[in-house]
Design a protein around this motif. Sequence first.
Motif, PDB file in Angstrom:
ATOM      1  N   GLU A 299       0.843  -1.203   0.000  1.00  0.00           N
ATOM      2  CA  GLU A 299       0.000   0.000   0.000  1.00  0.00           C
ATOM      3  C   GLU A 299       0.876   1.250   0.000  1.00  0.00           C
ATOM      4  O   GLU A 299       1.897   1.307   0.688  1.00  0.00           O
ATOM      5  CB  GLU A 299      -0.904   0.010   1.231  1.00  0.00           C
ATOM      6  N   ARG A 301       0.520   5.374   0.547  1.00  0.00           N
ATOM      7  CA  ARG A 301      -0.290   6.510   0.926  1.00  0.00           C
ATOM      8  C   ARG A 301      -0.007   7.692   0.007  1.00  0.00           C
ATOM      9  O   ARG A 301       1.148   7.995  -0.295  1.00  0.00           O
ATOM     10  CB  ARG A 301       0.001   6.912   2.376  1.00  0.00           C
ATOM     11  N   ARG A 309      -3.191   0.504  -3.531  1.00  0.00           N
ATOM     12  CA  ARG A 309      -2.646  -0.772  -3.053  1.00  0.00           C
ATOM     13  C   ARG A 309      -2.694  -1.780  -4.193  1.00  0.00           C
ATOM     14  O   ARG A 309      -3.600  -1.744  -5.032  1.00  0.00           O
ATOM     15  CB  ARG A 309      -3.396  -1.259  -1.822  1.00  0.00           C
TER      16      ARG A 309
END
Length: 460
Positions: A299, A301, A309
């Motif tokens: 994943e 951010r 992801r």
Amino acid sequence: MNAVVVTAGSFEASDKKRAGVVLNSIDIVTTASANADVTQALKTLPGAQQVGETEGLFVRGGTATETKVFIDGTLVNKFFYSTSPNVSGYGRFSPFLFKGTVFSTGGYSALYGQALSAAVILESIDLPDRTTASLGLSVLGIDAGYQKLNKKKNASWGFDFNHTNLGLAFIVIKQKQDYFTYPAINEGHVNFRVKTSRTGILKYYSNYSSNNFGFREPSIDSLGYLNLFKLKNFFVYQNLAWKENLGSQWKLNVGLSYTNNNDDIDSRLQNSSHGDVTFFKNFLAKLTGNYVNAKAVIERRLHGLSAIRFGSEHNYSNDKARFTDYNGNKYSSLLKSNTTAVFAEGDVYITSGLAAKLGARMEHSSLVDKFNFAPRISFAYKTAKSAQASVAYGIFYQDPESRYLPSPNPLTFLKATHYIAQYLVQNNQRVFRAEAYYKKYENLIKTGFSYGRDGSSDQQ
């Protein structure tokens, strides 16, 4: 924290930031008629059916195989105890093993595959709060357990064992069946958890169980005779999961699970004196299954709450059956399959009140020797501080059930397309949900409207 969260038909039971908090562990064990079983409690929620003659979680009809269960991201094979015909089975796992329970009745994430109708996503607890020991004794059995938390509170280990025998209960509470071997279960669990960093943790869990029972009951198609059924089962489940933050913006989740299940079945037709009758209904079966699931998710951010992801998953199964018919003829079959998948999805927060989840999944199955591609899209809009509306679309594929294989005719993937519109309102942890759904299968269309509050019965 006021941003919308896309749920697309899911119930979230641990993350208080989600809009659909419904059941925690205490709710599950106190739900009437659930008998402290995760899936029995989920059957009381809108969209699920009460089916009493076989194990599994049925969502708006179909078969139980349309719903899959995941623990820490990995697929669980043989989640339910092996049972006798026309009797509903219970799940093997205690609700207190989990800190989160997500029941998604459609439009779920691209991270989860091989499920046409629903996904039950369970997240195991991390470290216990303290060192504990337990001992229980009842007329049904005995159980004991121990959980040790180290002084630094960054690692723990534990085990428990329980023995259950329903003999005394069945003597007092008469059953329709005439049991000559009362149901008895021996079960053990072992676990350890280690924090690998300030944000990372490695978790291991194993489950070992054996059970057996035998009974006779009047035959409904051979009047004056009795059906005898005996079952012995041995089960092993291993799960290893690791999650770690890689820097400030990257996160890794890796999981590996292994399941071994063995069923020894004896079915006969007998006369009133319990003597065997030569009949085509008599058979012996030894069923052995080995299953492995491996999954990795990365994943990243992005700005604000947005994230992407992606990852890969592999599922291996090996089913072996040995069958002896009423004439003593022996048959055997071996069915192996490998299913490999890659997936990617993104959470995009367009504004603080409007969000989208865009994803896709591609799989290849050796059973049908074909590829599939499944896009999935969800949008959600926050209409008020404690309310949101959402729509979801997705295509879902599943391998043919092993009981239909090998088949003389070429088979392909099972396929379902979901169209879902939902409205959620939450007030003081009480949730009201209304949902309109349209699920198109290869030769069947399911439509309807459901609504419910907390764990109330489904209204459609």
